[in-house]
Design a protein around this motif. Structure first.
Motif, PDB file in Angstrom:
ATOM      1  N   GLY A  17      34.583  39.213  42.470  1.00  0.00           N
ATOM      2  CA  GLY A  17      34.957  38.586  43.727  1.00  0.00           C
ATOM      3  C   GLY A  17      35.557  39.598  44.676  1.00  0.00           C
ATOM      4  O   GLY A  17      36.747  39.521  45.024  1.00  0.00           O
ATOM      5  N   ASP A  18      34.745  40.554  45.127  1.00  0.00           N
ATOM      6  CA  ASP A  18      35.251  41.635  45.971  1.00  0.00           C
ATOM      7  C   ASP A  18      34.236  41.984  47.055  1.00  0.00           C
ATOM      8  O   ASP A  18      33.162  41.377  47.163  1.00  0.00           O
ATOM      9  CB  ASP A  18      35.572  42.868  45.113  1.00  0.00           C
ATOM     10  N   ALA A  19      34.583  42.983  47.866  1.00  0.00           N
ATOM     11  CA  ALA A  19      33.715  43.388  48.974  1.00  0.00           C
ATOM     12  C   ALA A  19      32.380  43.921  48.473  1.00  0.00           C
ATOM     13  O   ALA A  19      31.337  43.716  49.111  1.00  0.00           O
ATOM     14  CB  ALA A  19      34.419  44.443  49.823  1.00  0.00           C
ATOM     15  N   THR A  62      33.105  44.079  40.949  1.00  0.00           N
ATOM     16  CA  THR A  62      31.656  44.205  40.794  1.00  0.00           C
ATOM     17  C   THR A  62      31.344  45.562  40.161  1.00  0.00           C
ATOM     18  O   THR A  62      31.953  46.577  40.536  1.00  0.00           O
ATOM     19  CB  THR A  62      30.969  44.090  42.166  1.00  0.00           C
ATOM     20  N   VAL A  70      30.088  34.505  39.463  1.00  0.00           N
ATOM     21  CA  VAL A  70      31.132  35.358  40.024  1.00  0.00           C
ATOM     22  C   VAL A  70      32.447  35.217  39.253  1.00  0.00           C
ATOM     23  O   VAL A  70      32.909  34.107  38.990  1.00  0.00           O
ATOM     24  CB  VAL A  70      31.361  35.021  41.514  1.00  0.00           C
ATOM     25  N   ARG A  77      28.954  39.153  38.846  1.00  0.00           N
ATOM     26  CA  ARG A  77      29.481  39.858  40.008  1.00  0.00           C
ATOM     27  C   ARG A  77      30.977  39.623  40.109  1.00  0.00           C
ATOM     28  O   ARG A  77      31.491  38.614  39.637  1.00  0.00           O
ATOM     29  CB  ARG A  77      28.790  39.348  41.278  1.00  0.00           C
ATOM     30  N   SER A  94      25.397  40.486  47.684  1.00  0.00           N
ATOM     31  CA  SER A  94      24.900  39.175  48.114  1.00  0.00           C
ATOM     32  C   SER A  94      24.142  39.277  49.429  1.00  0.00           C
ATOM     33  O   SER A  94      23.087  38.663  49.608  1.00  0.00           O
ATOM     34  CB  SER A  94      26.073  38.194  48.266  1.00  0.00           C
ATOM     35  N   GLN A  95      24.668  40.059  50.371  1.00  0.00           N
ATOM     36  CA  GLN A  95      24.012  40.226  51.667  1.00  0.00           C
ATOM     37  C   GLN A  95      22.681  40.943  51.518  1.00  0.00           C
ATOM     38  O   GLN A  95      21.697  40.598  52.185  1.00  0.00           O
ATOM     39  CB  GLN A  95      24.928  41.008  52.617  1.00  0.00           C
ATOM     40  N   ASP A 124      30.142  41.074  47.856  1.00  0.00           N
ATOM     41  CA  ASP A 124      29.628  40.545  49.122  1.00  0.00           C
ATOM     42  C   ASP A 124      28.469  41.401  49.633  1.00  0.00           C
ATOM     43  O   ASP A 124      27.487  40.879  50.175  1.00  0.00           O
ATOM     44  CB  ASP A 124      30.738  40.511  50.173  1.00  0.00           C
TER      45      ASP A 124
END
Length: 325
Positions: free
Chosen positions: A64-66, A92, A86, A62, A72-73, A69
């Motif tokens: 390291g960006d929105a 991503t 990551v 993955r 992940s959520q 995230d």
């Protein structure tokens, strides 16, 4: 019954779907809408498996960006243990599809370069090998490189587990060629099955749109594949394992339904049933029922997916018919 443990390795990324309000006009601006959510064949199946009562771990690269995230959520919301590695300086992966109003694909862009960094060496990590050793099933998808797929299913720790794969696309399914002999089940559509046969034999298979379903087990078994599920859109779905094969005609659905995620849900429903000891035919019924739940949802993974809802959906699914192969 004890909770079944599934380890999934593969695609977990951002899915964007643009739907044109009418027929596509090429070379022009088209009115429509754009929607995005977490996706990826392996991740969609993983979230469905978790909602069907399995203990699921997802392993995927993955950025390291929105978008990372968001993925992940989505794992947290579905109850999936997220074991991402990551890359903070990378994006991503994403898949962007443009659809006509009837759901047919116009064009898509797959930005998947990050998956190339999931190399065979990562499979040798002790923590991952221990996870696999304690699992009941191992699920991969063809977003990963061929050599990584072969390394995963070839692990000593993977022996004795149910080993399954998701084809993803005709272009990517060929990545399973080096590991076909170690797979218990490969989920694919007719075009992906035809691409696999052509890539292995050097001879184009019969047009997948006209090929007889009962011919696929023999063709695919010759490649070393131990079992599989071959879908055909709204047409008959075939499942085979060893010398056994079954065929099922799914119920008719709304022609405007978004099919995104339906095949991944079928894989999850099938695997969950297989792990619970159901027969090949009943497992296929469970898979089709799971796909019907997804087709009724605007999302690629229905938030309503559950064993109870699956039981209700099964009432609409006919019995599978045994085939002679």
């Amino acid at each position: 019954m004890a909770e079944r443990i599934v380890i999934t390795l593969g695609g977990a990324h951002l899915d964007r779907r643009g739907r044109i309000a009418g027929r596509a006009v090429m070379g022009a601006s088209n009115p429509g809408s754009l929607f995005e959510e977490a996706g990826g064949g392996g991740f969609n199946a993983a979230r469905n498996l978790a909602r069907l009562g399995c203990a699921v771990t997802m392993v995927s690269p993955r950025g390291g960006d929105a978008a990372g995230d968001l993925v992940s959520q989505a794992a947290v919301e579905a109850g999936v243990e997220d074991k991402a590695f990551v890359f903070l300086d990378r994006q991503t992966p994403s898949y962007t599809a443009i659809l006509e109003d009837d759901g047919n694909l116009v064009i898509a862009i797959a930005d998947m370069d990050l998956y190339r960094l999931f190399g065979p060496r990562r499979v040798q990590q002790r923590a991952l090998r221990e996870k696999i050793a304690g699992a009941d099933a191992l699920l991969t998808d063809a977003n990963l490189p061929a050599e990584t797929l072969a390394a995963i299913v070839g692990l000593d720790e993977a022996r004795g587990r149910l080993r399954a794969g998701i084809a993803i696309s005709p272009a990517k399914v060929v990545r399973f060629l080096p590991s076909l002999g170690q797979l218990d089940c490969l989920f694919m559509n007719r075009a992906e099955a035809a691409a696999l046969v052509a890539a292995s034999t050097g001879v184009d298979a019969e047009d997948p749109a006209t090929a007889k379903p009962q011919d696929w087990p023999k063709r695919l078994s010759r490649l070393g594949l131990g079992g599989g599920v071959v879908t055909a859109g709204g047409g008959p779905v075939l499942a085979f394992s060893g010398n056994e094969a079954v065929l099922l005609q799914p119920p008719e659905i709304d022609g405007h339904a978004d099919v995104t995620g339906a095949g991944d849900a079928l894989a999850a429903g099938f695997l969950a049933a297989r792990l619970s000891g159901f027969s090949l035919g009943e497992s296929l019924r469970h898979g089709v029922a799971a796909s019907l739940i997804t087709l009724a949802s605007p999302l690629a993974v229905s938030q309503r997916m559950s064993p109870a809802l699956l039981g209700e959906a099964l009432e609409a699914v006919p019995q599978a018919l045994a085939l002679a192969i």
